[in-house]
Design a protein around this motif. Structure first.
Motif, PDB file in Angstrom:
ATOM      1  N   UNK A  36      22.840  88.216   4.869  1.00 34.71           N
ATOM      2  CA  UNK A  36      23.213  87.040   4.056  1.00 34.71           C
ATOM      3  C   UNK A  36      22.754  87.114   2.605  1.00 34.71           C
ATOM      4  N   UNK A  37      21.463  87.461   2.414  1.00 34.01           N
ATOM      5  CA  UNK A  37      20.914  87.354   1.057  1.00 34.01           C
ATOM      6  C   UNK A  37      21.620  88.318   0.103  1.00 34.01           C
ATOM      7  N   UNK A  38      21.716  89.578   0.512  1.00 31.37           N
ATOM      8  CA  UNK A  38      22.370  90.582  -0.344  1.00 31.37           C
ATOM      9  C   UNK A  38      23.823  90.204  -0.582  1.00 31.37           C
ATOM     10  N   UNK A  39      24.491  89.790   0.509  1.00 31.33           N
ATOM     11  CA  UNK A  39      25.912  89.451   0.399  1.00 31.33           C
ATOM     12  C   UNK A  39      26.092  88.225  -0.499  1.00 31.33           C
ATOM     13  N   UNK A  40      25.219  87.222  -0.332  1.00 32.72           N
ATOM     14  CA  UNK A  40      25.350  85.983  -1.133  1.00 32.72           C
ATOM     15  C   UNK A  40      25.213  86.294  -2.616  1.00 32.72           C
ATOM     16  N   UNK A 163      32.910  77.885   4.143  1.00 36.33           N
ATOM     17  CA  UNK A 163      31.685  78.089   4.918  1.00 36.33           C
ATOM     18  C   UNK A 163      31.811  79.390   5.718  1.00 36.33           C
ATOM     19  N   UNK A 164      30.777  80.234   5.592  1.00 35.80           N
ATOM     20  CA  UNK A 164      30.777  81.500   6.332  1.00 35.80           C
ATOM     21  C   UNK A 164      29.604  81.528   7.303  1.00 35.80           C
ATOM     22  N   UNK A 165      29.785  82.281   8.380  1.00 37.49           N
ATOM     23  CA  UNK A 165      28.669  82.564   9.290  1.00 37.49           C
ATOM     24  C   UNK A 165      28.673  84.078   9.520  1.00 37.49           C
ATOM     25  N   UNK A 166      27.588  84.736   9.089  1.00 40.44           N
ATOM     26  CA  UNK A 166      27.478  86.186   9.274  1.00 40.44           C
ATOM     27  C   UNK A 166      26.607  86.471  10.488  1.00 40.44           C
ATOM     28  N   UNK A 167      26.998  87.459  11.253  1.00 35.77           N
ATOM     29  CA  UNK A 167      26.221  87.797  12.445  1.00 35.77           C
ATOM     30  C   UNK A 167      26.204  89.312  12.619  1.00 35.77           C
ATOM     31  N   UNK A 168      25.292  89.809  13.427  1.00 34.17           N
ATOM     32  CA  UNK A 168      25.269  91.228  13.805  1.00 34.17           C
ATOM     33  C   UNK A 168      24.323  91.342  14.984  1.00 34.17           C
ATOM     34  N   UNK A 169      24.528  92.374  15.760  1.00 33.18           N
ATOM     35  CA  UNK A 169      23.671  92.661  16.900  1.00 33.18           C
ATOM     36  C   UNK A 169      22.205  92.795  16.440  1.00 33.18           C
ATOM     37  N   UNK A 225      29.457  96.649  11.675  1.00 31.54           N
ATOM     38  CA  UNK A 225      30.053  97.940  11.308  1.00 31.54           C
ATOM     39  C   UNK A 225      30.491  97.996   9.849  1.00 31.54           C
ATOM     40  N   UNK A 226      30.085  96.992   9.073  1.00 30.81           N
ATOM     41  CA  UNK A 226      30.580  96.924   7.694  1.00 30.81           C
ATOM     42  C   UNK A 226      29.474  97.204   6.685  1.00 30.81           C
ATOM     43  N   UNK A 227      29.833  97.822   5.569  1.00 31.27           N
ATOM     44  CA  UNK A 227      28.881  97.963   4.467  1.00 31.27           C
ATOM     45  C   UNK A 227      28.821  96.621   3.728  1.00 31.27           C
ATOM     46  N   UNK A 228      27.811  96.478   2.877  1.00 27.61           N
ATOM     47  CA  UNK A 228      27.693  95.248   2.083  1.00 27.61           C
ATOM     48  C   UNK A 228      28.980  95.040   1.271  1.00 27.61           C
ATOM     49  N   UNK A 229      29.475  96.129   0.660  1.00 26.07           N
ATOM     50  CA  UNK A 229      30.675  96.019  -0.180  1.00 26.07           C
ATOM     51  C   UNK A 229      31.867  95.536   0.643  1.00 26.07           C
ATOM     52  N   UNK A 230      31.966  96.054   1.876  1.00 24.40           N
ATOM     53  CA  UNK A 230      33.094  95.639   2.723  1.00 24.40           C
ATOM     54  C   UNK A 230      32.990  94.163   3.093  1.00 24.40           C
ATOM     55  N   UNK A 231      31.750  93.714   3.412  1.00 21.09           N
ATOM     56  CA  UNK A 231      31.575  92.293   3.766  1.00 21.09           C
ATOM     57  C   UNK A 231      31.956  91.420   2.566  1.00 21.09           C
ATOM     58  N   UNK A 232      31.461  91.807   1.393  1.00 22.41           N
ATOM     59  CA  UNK A 232      31.734  91.004   0.196  1.00 22.41           C
ATOM     60  C   UNK A 232      33.242  90.956  -0.064  1.00 22.41           C
TER      61      UNK A 232
END
Ligand code: DC
Length: 251
Positions: A36-40, A163-169, A225-232
């Motif tokens: 979240x923090x990096x992506x935000x 509104x987004x919700x990010x999740x990962x294993x 499975x995504x890089x930060x750039x892909x999520x953004x």
């Protein structure tokens, strides 16, 4: 009264969008280590908005408690610390750095003594009331904001534009945290980190007041499975689509 905003998409092309209102709150919630923090911060930069790390606000109170020798179960004393001290951000920095009574504590907040107690601190209902008020006050001064935490879309800004919700294993999240720590030159054990993350998830999801949950209407993204750039890039596309549809509705 439309304002113009430049949206730089994650794919590198530039587009100009008409914003229907000068206010734009984008919330990102999710568990520890979901990115979240990096992506935000990156999303905010792409959209030309300010960014708010609300976890850092709870961490600041945890730091105050450590420094004052106040145990996290002394709720009254912890809440008193929050009203006696001033949490602010240096908005001239990108991302903004957190200030406690004007003291830059940003680098101190990720140390393990703070991480160990912050979940218990964040579980104090009266403290959450103070923090929610402070976050809304920040948004009134910074109405074009990407804000991230555990309750931003569910409690603090339920009417946010997107509104987004990010999740990962949990295993993926633990590996990310371990890499971050290694980059900072800190010793770490990925299994220990995983257990700590799982304990924090349980505490954040299980608390009575504002538990970590997927906000109504939130766009849920598995970042595993995504890089930060892909999520953004995915998030930028969603924000754009949301404003395009709002523009179409308004025309
Ligand atoms: O995102 P983080 O790890 O810096 O968050 C620190 C702690 O604060 C974590 O236990 C979750 C909690 N928190 C919260 O309860 N509500 C928020 N809006 C942000 C963080």
């Amino acid at each position: 009264m439309n304002r113009r905003m430049m949206i730089e998409s994650g794919r590198g092309d530039l587009a100009i969008e008409d914003l229907p209102s000068p206010n734009m709150i984008v919330t990102i919630d999710g568990p520890a280590g979901s990115g979240k923090t990096t992506v935000a911060h990156s999303l905010a930069r792409h959209l030309g908005l300010d960014s708010l790390d609300t976890g850092a606000m709870y961490r600041s109170i945890a730091l105050l408690a450590i420094e004052a020798g106040v145990p996290p179960d002394n709720h009254e004393a912890v809440v008193a610390l929050a009203s006696e001290h001033r949490i602010d951000f240096d908005w001239t920095c990108v991302p903004p750095r957190i200030l406690l009574d004007g003291r830059d504590v940003d680098d101190r907040l990720r140390h393990s003594d703070v991480s160990e107690i912050v979940s218990r601190i964040a579980g104090i209902p009266a403290l959450r009331t103070v923090m929610v008020r402070a976050q809304r006050e920040i948004a009134s001064r910074h109405p074009r904001l990407v804000t991230e935490g555990r309750d931003q879309g569910s409690v603090v800004f339920p009417d946010a534009e997107v509104r987004f919700y990010l999740d990962a294993d949990a295993g993926v999240r633990a590996t990310r945290r371990a890499l971050e720590m290694q980059r900072r030159g800190e010793a770490c054990d990925v299994n220990e980190i995983r257990h700590a993350i799982e304990a924090r998830d349980e505490s954040d999801r299980g608390r009575k007041d504002a538990p970590l949950t997927v906000p109504a209407g939130a766009i849920r993204i598995d970042t595993g499975d995504l890089t930060v750039e892909q999520v953004v890039s995915v998030l930028v596309d969603h924000v754009r689509a949301s404003f395009d549809s709002e523009k179409d509705d308004g025309s």
